[in-house]
Design a protein around this motif. Structure first.
Motif, PDB file in Angstrom:
ATOM      1  N   GLU A 167       0.812  -1.212   0.000  1.00  0.00           N
ATOM      2  CA  GLU A 167       0.000   0.000   0.000  1.00  0.00           C
ATOM      3  C   GLU A 167       0.852   1.272   0.000  1.00  0.00           C
ATOM      4  N   PHE A 168       0.314   2.284  -0.654  1.00  0.00           N
ATOM      5  CA  PHE A 168       0.843   3.643  -0.557  1.00  0.00           C
ATOM      6  C   PHE A 168      -0.257   4.490   0.058  1.00  0.00           C
ATOM      7  N   TYR A 169       0.105   5.299   1.058  1.00  0.00           N
ATOM      8  CA  TYR A 169      -0.899   6.069   1.786  1.00  0.00           C
ATOM      9  C   TYR A 169      -0.972   7.504   1.245  1.00  0.00           C
ATOM     10  N   ALA A 170      -2.079   7.806   0.603  1.00  0.00           N
ATOM     11  CA  ALA A 170      -2.239   9.122  -0.014  1.00  0.00           C
ATOM     12  C   ALA A 170      -2.328  10.231   1.018  1.00  0.00           C
ATOM     13  N   ASP A 171      -2.974   9.959   2.152  1.00  0.00           N
ATOM     14  CA  ASP A 171      -3.266  11.005   3.134  1.00  0.00           C
ATOM     15  C   ASP A 171      -2.386  10.915   4.373  1.00  0.00           C
ATOM     16  N   ARG A 172      -1.212  10.323   4.223  1.00  0.00           N
ATOM     17  CA  ARG A 172      -0.255  10.256   5.322  1.00  0.00           C
ATOM     18  C   ARG A 172       1.121  10.704   4.819  1.00  0.00           C
ATOM     19  N   ASP A 173       1.940  11.231   5.744  1.00  0.00           N
ATOM     20  CA  ASP A 173       3.296  11.647   5.399  1.00  0.00           C
ATOM     21  C   ASP A 173       4.259  10.471   5.529  1.00  0.00           C
ATOM     22  N   TYR A 174       5.412  10.609   4.885  1.00  0.00           N
ATOM     23  CA  TYR A 174       6.471   9.601   4.945  1.00  0.00           C
ATOM     24  C   TYR A 174       7.737  10.225   5.498  1.00  0.00           C
ATOM     25  N   ASP A 175       8.520   9.420   6.251  1.00  0.00           N
ATOM     26  CA  ASP A 175       9.795   9.919   6.747  1.00  0.00           C
ATOM     27  C   ASP A 175      10.911   9.563   5.769  1.00  0.00           C
ATOM     28  N   THR A 203       3.809   6.762 -10.898  1.00  0.00           N
ATOM     29  CA  THR A 203       4.558   6.835 -12.156  1.00  0.00           C
ATOM     30  C   THR A 203       6.064   6.725 -11.968  1.00  0.00           C
ATOM     31  N   GLU A 204       6.590   7.190 -10.812  1.00  0.00           N
ATOM     32  CA  GLU A 204       8.035   7.181 -10.608  1.00  0.00           C
ATOM     33  C   GLU A 204       8.481   6.341  -9.419  1.00  0.00           C
ATOM     34  N   GLY A 205       7.523   5.871  -8.606  1.00  0.00           N
ATOM     35  CA  GLY A 205       7.879   5.036  -7.466  1.00  0.00           C
ATOM     36  C   GLY A 205       8.612   5.766  -6.371  1.00  0.00           C
ATOM     37  N   VAL A 206       8.314   7.050  -6.202  1.00  0.00           N
ATOM     38  CA  VAL A 206       8.967   7.826  -5.143  1.00  0.00           C
ATOM     39  C   VAL A 206       7.940   8.705  -4.432  1.00  0.00           C
ATOM     40  N   VAL A 207       8.291   9.113  -3.221  1.00  0.00           N
ATOM     41  CA  VAL A 207       7.494  10.062  -2.470  1.00  0.00           C
ATOM     42  C   VAL A 207       8.446  11.052  -1.818  1.00  0.00           C
ATOM     43  N   GLU A 208       7.995  12.271  -1.659  1.00  0.00           N
ATOM     44  CA  GLU A 208       8.808  13.276  -0.986  1.00  0.00           C
ATOM     45  C   GLU A 208       8.549  13.186   0.512  1.00  0.00           C
ATOM     46  N   SER A 209       9.623  12.978   1.284  1.00  0.00           N
ATOM     47  CA  SER A 209       9.477  12.823   2.731  1.00  0.00           C
ATOM     48  C   SER A 209       9.176  14.163   3.390  1.00  0.00           C
ATOM     49  N   ILE A 210       8.921  14.119   4.690  1.00  0.00           N
ATOM     50  CA  ILE A 210       8.631  15.345   5.434  1.00  0.00           C
ATOM     51  C   ILE A 210       9.830  16.286   5.456  1.00  0.00           C
ATOM     52  N   VAL A 215      12.090   9.501  -1.627  1.00  0.00           N
ATOM     53  CA  VAL A 215      12.244   8.155  -1.078  1.00  0.00           C
ATOM     54  C   VAL A 215      11.507   7.164  -1.976  1.00  0.00           C
ATOM     55  N   THR A 216      12.145   6.019  -2.223  1.00  0.00           N
ATOM     56  CA  THR A 216      11.526   4.986  -3.050  1.00  0.00           C
ATOM     57  C   THR A 216      10.378   4.315  -2.297  1.00  0.00           C
ATOM     58  N   VAL A 217       9.253   4.103  -2.997  1.00  0.00           N
ATOM     59  CA  VAL A 217       8.097   3.426  -2.408  1.00  0.00           C
ATOM     60  C   VAL A 217       7.578   2.367  -3.373  1.00  0.00           C
ATOM     61  N   SER A 218       6.874   1.387  -2.809  1.00  0.00           N
ATOM     62  CA  SER A 218       6.211   0.355  -3.603  1.00  0.00           C
ATOM     63  C   SER A 218       4.720   0.609  -3.554  1.00  0.00           C
ATOM     64  N   CYS A 219       4.054   0.525  -4.675  1.00  0.00           N
ATOM     65  CA  CYS A 219       2.660   0.976  -4.745  1.00  0.00           C
ATOM     66  C   CYS A 219       1.813   0.038  -5.598  1.00  0.00           C
ATOM     67  N   ASP A 220       1.258  -1.006  -4.972  1.00  0.00           N
ATOM     68  CA  ASP A 220       0.278  -1.852  -5.652  1.00  0.00           C
ATOM     69  C   ASP A 220      -1.122  -1.278  -5.513  1.00  0.00           C
ATOM     70  N   SER A 221      -1.346  -0.606  -4.384  1.00  0.00           N
ATOM     71  CA  SER A 221      -2.664  -0.054  -4.091  1.00  0.00           C
ATOM     72  C   SER A 221      -2.495   1.246  -3.318  1.00  0.00           C
ATOM     73  N   VAL A 222      -3.303   2.225  -3.655  1.00  0.00           N
ATOM     74  CA  VAL A 222      -3.308   3.501  -2.931  1.00  0.00           C
ATOM     75  C   VAL A 222      -4.433   3.476  -1.905  1.00  0.00           C
ATOM     76  N   CYS A 223      -4.097   3.791  -0.675  1.00  0.00           N
ATOM     77  CA  CYS A 223      -5.094   3.843   0.398  1.00  0.00           C
ATOM     78  C   CYS A 223      -5.399   5.287   0.758  1.00  0.00           C
ATOM     79  N   LEU A 224      -6.691   5.572   0.889  1.00  0.00           N
ATOM     80  CA  LEU A 224      -7.120   6.855   1.430  1.00  0.00           C
ATOM     81  C   LEU A 224      -8.174   6.569   2.489  1.00  0.00           C
ATOM     82  N   HIS A 225      -7.989   7.124   3.678  1.00  0.00           N
ATOM     83  CA  HIS A 225      -8.878   6.841   4.795  1.00  0.00           C
ATOM     84  C   HIS A 225     -10.159   7.675   4.686  1.00  0.00           C
ATOM     85  N   SER A 226     -11.290   7.015   4.783  1.00  0.00           N
ATOM     86  CA  SER A 226     -12.560   7.721   4.611  1.00  0.00           C
ATOM     87  C   SER A 226     -12.839   8.700   5.742  1.00  0.00           C
TER      88      SER A 226
END
Length: 252
Positions: A167-175, A203-210, A215-226
């Motif tokens: 999972e990749f978390y759309a509505d959470r930050d990454y360190d 598209t690029e497999g990365v996320v910008e940390s806080i 940072v490299t991330v793996s993303c099979d599914s994007v999670c967004l908390h309702s």
């Protein structure tokens, strides 16, 4: 280049007449491909579970069980000291409840995703992860498990022959280590910034940390908390960006 992407959301996390978040579950259901339905211990009750199942069926959304710690007051976000066997029994109990309700509705479960503090416990506690996967295999439950990439549960599930979905978390930050920064109170986020973050991860497999590090991330599914503030607006922005990039939303 990714051409398809799963979007999952935690659903049915109310209890009786009480709703969590902004009460937008039914609208969110039309924008996702997989729904993680609360199974009673941290949120949800039988009628709420059935409502979520029926809404998912109406929109062609895959359904998964979303069991948590036995913690209604703390919404499953407080750690409970219990033996691995007790926790596994709790998970199977919740899984069975949703599975039987789904069976009556003519639906089958698509996946399993632990909730909150139990999700994080499984990500680092090998004894629990091993006993959980062994119990799932023994019960004939070969559901894919949504989890953090390279976590203990990810490794143990694959060793047990179970498929893990990262999972990749759309509505959470990454360190800077690519780990999620969990907070008790989630702030409202700019929908376009969230959508841009998701597109970059896909598209690029990365996320910008806080701290601004890529940072490299793996993303099979994007999670967004309702229950995140502005969840519906964020999902609409994400879907618009994905549509513009030619990325179809469907289950994995």
């Amino acid at each position: 280049m990714t051409t398809v992407l799963d979007i999952n959301a935690d659903m049915g996390e109310g209890f009786g007449p009480w709703l969590i978040g902004e009460g937008v579950d039914d609208e969110i259901m039309a924008l996702i491909s997989s729904a993680n339905i609360a199974t009673g211990f941290h949120a949800g009750d039988p009628s709420t579970m059935v409502h979520s199942l029926r809404e998912a069926g109406r929109h062609g959304v895959a359904v998964g069980a979303h069991p948590g710690f036995r913690d209604l007051v703390g919404f499953g976000r407080r750690h409970i000291n219990a033996s691995p066997e007790e926790l596994v029994n709790d998970v199977l109990y919740q899984l069975g409840a949703l599975r039987e309700l789904a069976r009556r509705e003519g639906q089958t479960l698509h996946h399993l995703k632990l909730h909150g503090a139990l999700f994080m416990h499984a990500a680092r506690d090998e004894a629990f992860a091993v006993q959980l996967c062994e119990a799932l295999v023994a019960s004939g439950t070969d559901l894919p498990i949504y989890c953090l990439v390279d976590s203990v549960l990810d490794r143990v599930a694959r060793q047990a022959g179970l498929r893990s979905v990262h999972e990749f978390y759309a509505d959470r930050d990454y360190d800077d280590n690519g780990s999620i920064v969990f907070v008790r109170q989630v702030a409202r986020r700019d929908p376009e910034q969230v959508a841009a973050k998701v597109l970059l991860a896909v598209t690029e497999g990365v996320v910008e940390s806080i701290n601004g590090k890529r940072v490299t991330v793996s993303c099979d599914s994007v999670c967004l908390h309702s229950d995140s503030p502005g969840a519906l607006d964020m999902l609409k922005a994400i879907r618009r960006r994905l549509d513009e990039a030619g990325i179809a939303v469907q289950t994995v």
